[in-house]
Design a protein around this motif. Structure first.
Motif, PDB file in Angstrom:
ATOM      1  N   SER A 379      84.277 -66.192-146.532  1.00  0.00           N
ATOM      2  CA  SER A 379      84.746 -65.581-145.281  1.00  0.00           C
ATOM      3  C   SER A 379      83.626 -65.615-144.241  1.00  0.00           C
ATOM      4  CB  SER A 379      85.266 -64.175-145.530  1.00  0.00           C
ATOM      5  OG  SER A 379      84.272 -63.236-145.255  1.00  0.00           O
ATOM      6  N   ASN A 380      82.368 -65.442-144.697  1.00  0.00           N
ATOM      7  CA  ASN A 380      81.242 -65.555-143.751  1.00  0.00           C
ATOM      8  C   ASN A 380      81.175 -66.969-143.171  1.00  0.00           C
ATOM      9  OD1 ASN A 380      80.423 -62.971-143.946  1.00  0.00           O
ATOM     10  ND2 ASN A 380      78.610 -63.360-145.203  1.00  0.00           N
ATOM     11  N   ALA A 381      81.291 -67.981-144.066  1.00  0.00           N
ATOM     12  CA  ALA A 381      81.196 -69.367-143.603  1.00  0.00           C
ATOM     13  C   ALA A 381      82.301 -69.654-142.596  1.00  0.00           C
ATOM     14  CB  ALA A 381      81.284 -70.317-144.786  1.00  0.00           C
ATOM     15  N   THR A 408      77.815 -73.878-148.848  1.00  0.00           N
ATOM     16  CA  THR A 408      77.057 -74.488-147.743  1.00  0.00           C
ATOM     17  C   THR A 408      77.984 -74.688-146.543  1.00  0.00           C
ATOM     18  OG1 THR A 408      75.751 -75.660-149.390  1.00  0.00           O
ATOM     19  CG2 THR A 408      75.637 -76.499-147.125  1.00  0.00           C
ATOM     20  N   ASP A 409      77.459 -74.323-145.380  1.00  0.00           N
ATOM     21  CA  ASP A 409      78.227 -74.650-144.169  1.00  0.00           C
ATOM     22  C   ASP A 409      77.326 -75.415-143.214  1.00  0.00           C
ATOM     23  OD1 ASP A 409      76.953 -72.924-142.052  1.00  0.00           O
ATOM     24  OD2 ASP A 409      77.522 -71.342-143.490  1.00  0.00           O
ATOM     25  N   HIS A 410      77.923 -76.059-142.252  1.00  0.00           N
ATOM     26  CA  HIS A 410      77.145 -76.836-141.281  1.00  0.00           C
ATOM     27  C   HIS A 410      77.242 -76.191-139.913  1.00  0.00           C
ATOM     28  CE1 HIS A 410      76.426 -79.848-144.318  1.00  0.00           C
ATOM     29  NE2 HIS A 410      77.693 -79.683-144.678  1.00  0.00           N
ATOM     30  N   ASP A 430      73.800 -61.192-134.187  1.00  0.00           N
ATOM     31  CA  ASP A 430      74.322 -61.074-132.815  1.00  0.00           C
ATOM     32  C   ASP A 430      75.718 -61.662-132.708  1.00  0.00           C
ATOM     33  OD1 ASP A 430      72.073 -59.829-132.081  1.00  0.00           O
ATOM     34  OD2 ASP A 430      71.049 -61.671-131.411  1.00  0.00           O
ATOM     35  N   ASP A 431      75.963 -62.771-133.439  1.00  0.00           N
ATOM     36  CA  ASP A 431      77.266 -63.443-133.344  1.00  0.00           C
ATOM     37  C   ASP A 431      78.390 -62.496-133.803  1.00  0.00           C
ATOM     38  OD1 ASP A 431      76.317 -63.647-136.103  1.00  0.00           O
ATOM     39  OD2 ASP A 431      78.186 -64.760-136.406  1.00  0.00           O
ATOM     40  N   SER A 432      78.049 -61.608-134.749  1.00  0.00           N
ATOM     41  CA  SER A 432      79.052 -60.744-135.353  1.00  0.00           C
ATOM     42  C   SER A 432      79.531 -59.663-134.413  1.00  0.00           C
ATOM     43  CB  SER A 432      78.438 -60.082-136.592  1.00  0.00           C
ATOM     44  OG  SER A 432      79.348 -60.120-137.629  1.00  0.00           O
ATOM     45  N   GLY A 441      79.202 -55.533-141.738  1.00  0.00           N
ATOM     46  CA  GLY A 441      77.834 -55.876-142.135  1.00  0.00           C
ATOM     47  C   GLY A 441      77.553 -55.458-143.572  1.00  0.00           C
ATOM     48  N   LEU A 442      78.610 -55.298-144.354  1.00  0.00           N
ATOM     49  CA  LEU A 442      78.411 -54.921-145.769  1.00  0.00           C
ATOM     50  C   LEU A 442      78.679 -56.087-146.714  1.00  0.00           C
ATOM     51  CD1 LEU A 442      80.102 -51.391-145.887  1.00  0.00           C
ATOM     52  CD2 LEU A 442      77.674 -51.905-146.055  1.00  0.00           C
ATOM     53  N   GLY A 443      79.265 -57.178-146.194  1.00  0.00           N
ATOM     54  CA  GLY A 443      79.690 -58.288-147.050  1.00  0.00           C
ATOM     55  C   GLY A 443      78.556 -58.835-147.918  1.00  0.00           C
TER      56      GLY A 443
HETATM   57  N1  LIG Z   1      77.338 -68.559-142.995  1.00  0.00           N
HETATM   58  C1  LIG Z   1      76.734 -67.869-142.037  1.00  0.00           C
HETATM   59  N2  LIG Z   1      76.292 -68.457-140.920  1.00  0.00           N
HETATM   60  C2  LIG Z   1      75.664 -67.770-139.975  1.00  0.00           C
HETATM   61  N3  LIG Z   1      75.429 -66.443-140.004  1.00  0.00           N
HETATM   62  C3  LIG Z   1      75.847 -65.776-141.107  1.00  0.00           C
HETATM   63  C4  LIG Z   1      76.506 -66.451-142.183  1.00  0.00           C
HETATM   64  N4  LIG Z   1      76.794 -65.548-143.116  1.00  0.00           N
HETATM   65  C5  LIG Z   1      76.327 -64.354-142.660  1.00  0.00           C
HETATM   66  N5  LIG Z   1      75.775 -64.501-141.459  1.00  0.00           N
HETATM   67  C6  LIG Z   1      75.123 -63.432-140.656  1.00  0.00           C
HETATM   68  O1  LIG Z   1      74.791 -62.398-141.539  1.00  0.00           O
HETATM   69  C7  LIG Z   1      75.325 -61.162-141.058  1.00  0.00           C
HETATM   70  C8  LIG Z   1      75.644 -60.240-142.219  1.00  0.00           C
HETATM   71  O2  LIG Z   1      76.742 -60.767-142.975  1.00  0.00           O
HETATM   72  P1  LIG Z   1      77.672 -59.786-143.776  1.00  0.00           P
HETATM   73  O3  LIG Z   1      78.638 -60.612-144.534  1.00  0.00           O
HETATM   74  O4  LIG Z   1      76.821 -58.873-144.536  1.00  0.00           O
HETATM   75  O5  LIG Z   1      78.368 -58.951-142.646  1.00  0.00           O
HETATM   76  P2  LIG Z   1      79.545 -59.361-141.721  1.00  0.00           P
HETATM   77  O6  LIG Z   1      80.103 -60.675-142.140  1.00  0.00           O
HETATM   78  O7  LIG Z   1      79.050 -59.259-140.328  1.00  0.00           O
HETATM   79  O8  LIG Z   1      80.579 -58.204-141.975  1.00  0.00           O
HETATM   80  P3  LIG Z   1      81.486 -57.988-143.266  1.00  0.00           P
HETATM   81  O9  LIG Z   1      81.030 -56.679-143.819  1.00  0.00           O
HETATM   82  O10 LIG Z   1      82.871 -57.943-142.792  1.00  0.00           O
HETATM   83  O11 LIG Z   1      81.217 -59.127-144.184  1.00  0.00           O
HETATM   84  C9  LIG Z   1      76.516 -61.559-140.280  1.00  0.00           C
HETATM   85  O12 LIG Z   1      76.810 -60.577-139.285  1.00  0.00           O
HETATM   86  C10 LIG Z   1      76.071 -62.858-139.644  1.00  0.00           C
HETATM   87  O13 LIG Z   1      75.349 -62.632-138.469  1.00  0.00           O
END
Ligand SMILES: Nc1ncnc2c1ncn2[C@@H]1O[C@H](COP(=O)(O)OP(=O)(O)OP(=O)(O)O)[C@@H](O)[C@H]1O
Ligand SMILES: [Mg+2]
Length: 482
Positions: A379-381, A408-410, A430-432, A441-443
């Motif tokens: 989901s992050n990717a 891995t993502d590009h 910042d993107d989030s 930010g717990l993922g």
């Molecule tokens: N694949 C990625 N590419 C770029 N930035 C990433 C990637 N994965 C995570 N991040 C950065 O890491 C931060 C923390 O990720 P995390 O999964 O903990 O929180 P989140 O995705 O913002 O929220 P959630 O709790 O819903 O997952 C993200 O806000 C993002 O900025």
């Protein structure tokens, strides 16, 4: 702080020191007294033996001439007692007994009759009718034809044995005097040990008292207090350093907890505010139009769902923090990756997502939790990279019973500062914060906790503009066991 000596560590140490000192001194006293007594007895025995030799020489030189009872005392050293016995062991003639000061003392208490071979080697006998003085006595033969002329002037009587005795009064006096002197000296030395020991222990125990005072201050809420460690390599210094480390760890964990609670409250406050806003709109009759009423209900439902998800995540983290045991069964990581990728493709059909599973790869653990790790990484990717950016999932076995799962993502990748912090709870890049990507930010914090609960580790390799690779390493399970 005033504290009773009895029962305190100081009191017990002091009692132990005094007891040991008393035992040591008593042992020295007893050894010196026994040694002195043996020496004095030995001196008396040597004098008796010399006297016996000279008497036997004298008697031998006189042929059959009788010994005079009146000059008997001249045969032995001054003060010694002499008795001449006939063949039956009866005393025929004897001298008076004298102490070292020349005063008459009771004679040695010889048996009546004196048995043959009496006091062949020197023995100790007490005085007649009294315990003191004691005498060292030696008996020996004086030849077959020896006679003694009684002091009364009567006809000489045959004698066969002589018994000589020397008083031990002086030796006993010396020993008794020394017992008294030793007792006084020992008591004085023990009193000095007690006084000095008390002072030394008071100084030695001061660091422990300081530690107790610091620990009490910290327990009372002054969390910044620390123990002053003067000598870190001494035993007490090591205890102080260890306690300081424990206080630091406690302070850090309290600060983390406070931060966590503040972040969690903050996270829940936003949806709650939204829900209240829409609910008040409803209550005040401002959402009369069916469209607005439906919208308010939808928003309330959305925000409640987000709160629910956040609370679920917080609960999961709390459970992982408590170290609750996870399931411990072989999990087919390849199968899990294929399923997770299929789900991700269904949610985001425009994005190429590949999966590469090398052979049979099994990890030991909890299937649902490991699925969650994959879901969060995928989901992050998807969420933090532009639409259509390719994503690749790779699963393979590593040497030494480890397995690896890489996503891995590009996409845009991350700067080093962001990459360092992404596993922290509630950290968002910042993107989030831009609309549409908003998570809590717990993922990744959950990914890290689940991985570590499985005895594994997670790492990220990334650079700005070069995409990101998240690598999860886990202990392997043998396929044959499943
Ligand atoms: N694949 C990625 N590419 C770029 N930035 C990433 C990637 N994965 C995570 N991040 C950065 O890491 C931060 C923390 O990720 P995390 O999964 O903990 O929180 P989140 O995705 O913002 O929220 P959630 O709790 O819903 O997952 C993200 O806000 C993002 O900025
Ligand atoms: Mg996330």
């Amino acid at each position: 702080m005033a504290r009773s000596w009895r029962g305190s560590l100081r009191g017990r140490l002091l009692a132990g020191v005094i007891l040991l000192a008393a035992l040591g001194m008593a042992a020295v006293d007893v050894a010196s007294l026994v040694g002195l007594r043996l020496y004095l007895t030995d001196v008396a025995d040597r004098n008796l033996t010399q006297a016996r030799d000279s008497v036997q020489r004298y008697v031998g030189s006189r042929a059959a001439a009788p010994i005079s009872e009146t000059t008997l005392d001249t045969l032995v050293p001054a003060g010694a007692y002499v008795a001449l016995l006939d063949e039956r062991g009866r005393v025929v003639a004897e001298t008076a007994a004298q102490g070292a000061d020349g005063r008459l003392t009771p004679r040695p208490d010889l048996p009546e009759p004196v048995p043959g071979g009496f006091a062949e080697h020197p023995i100790t006998v007490s005085a007649q009718g009294a315990l003191m003085p004691r005498y060292r006595t030696l008996g020996f033969p004086v030849g077959a034809h020896t006679t003694v002329r009684p002091a009364t002037g009567a006809a000489p009587k045959p004698v066969s044995t002589m018994v000589i005795g020397t008083s031990l009064a002086l030796a006993d006096d010396v020993v008794y005097w020394l017992v008294g002197a030793d007792a006084v000296a020992t008591l004085a030395a023990l009193a000095a040990v007690a006084l000095l020991g008390r002072g030394v222990l008071r100084v030695g125990m001061r660091p422990l008292q300081d530690m107790a005072a610091t620990a009490t201050a910290i327990a009372d809420g002054d969390l910044h207090q620390r123990i002053e460690v003067a000598r870190p390599h001494s035993e007490i210094g090591e205890v102080g350093s260890a306690l300081n480390r424990a206080f630091d760890a406690r302070q850090r964990s309290e600060e983390r907890l406070r931060q966590f609670v503040a972040d969690a409250s903050h996270e829940l406050r936003t949806p709650l505010t939204t829900i209240r806003g829409w609910a008040q709109l409803h209550l005040h009759g401002l959402a009369q139009q069916p469209e607005l009423a439906e919208r308010s209900m939808l928003r309330i439902e959305e925000e409640a769902a987000q709160m629910h998800a956040t609370v679920e995540e917080l609960l999961l983290l709390a459970q992982l923090d408590q170290g609750r045991p996870l399931a411990d069964i072989p999990v087919d990581l390849g199968g899990l990756a294929t399923t997770a990728v299929a789900d991700a493709r269904a949610l985001d059909p425009g994005r190429p997502i590949t999966v590469d599973v090398q052979g049979e790869v099994f990890a030991t653990g909890d299937e649902e939790r490991l699925h969650q790790v994959l879901r969060n990484l995928l989901s992050n990717a998807q969420r933090h990279t532009p639409a259509g950016t390719p994503v690749a999932v790779a699963v393979r076995a590593l040497p030494e019973d480890r397995v690896e799962l890489a996503v891995t993502d590009h996409g845009p990748g991350m700067d080093p500062e962001t990459a360092r912090r992404i596993f922290e709870r509630f950290y968002r890049g910042d993107d989030s914060r831009s609309p549409g990507t908003g998570g809590t930010g717990l993922g990744l914090a959950i990914v890290k906790s689940i991985t570590e609960a499985h005895g594994g580790e997670v790492a990220v390799t990334t650079a700005e503009g070069e995409g990101s690779t998240f690598t999860v390493t886990l202990p392997a399970a043998r396929p044959s066991r499943c």
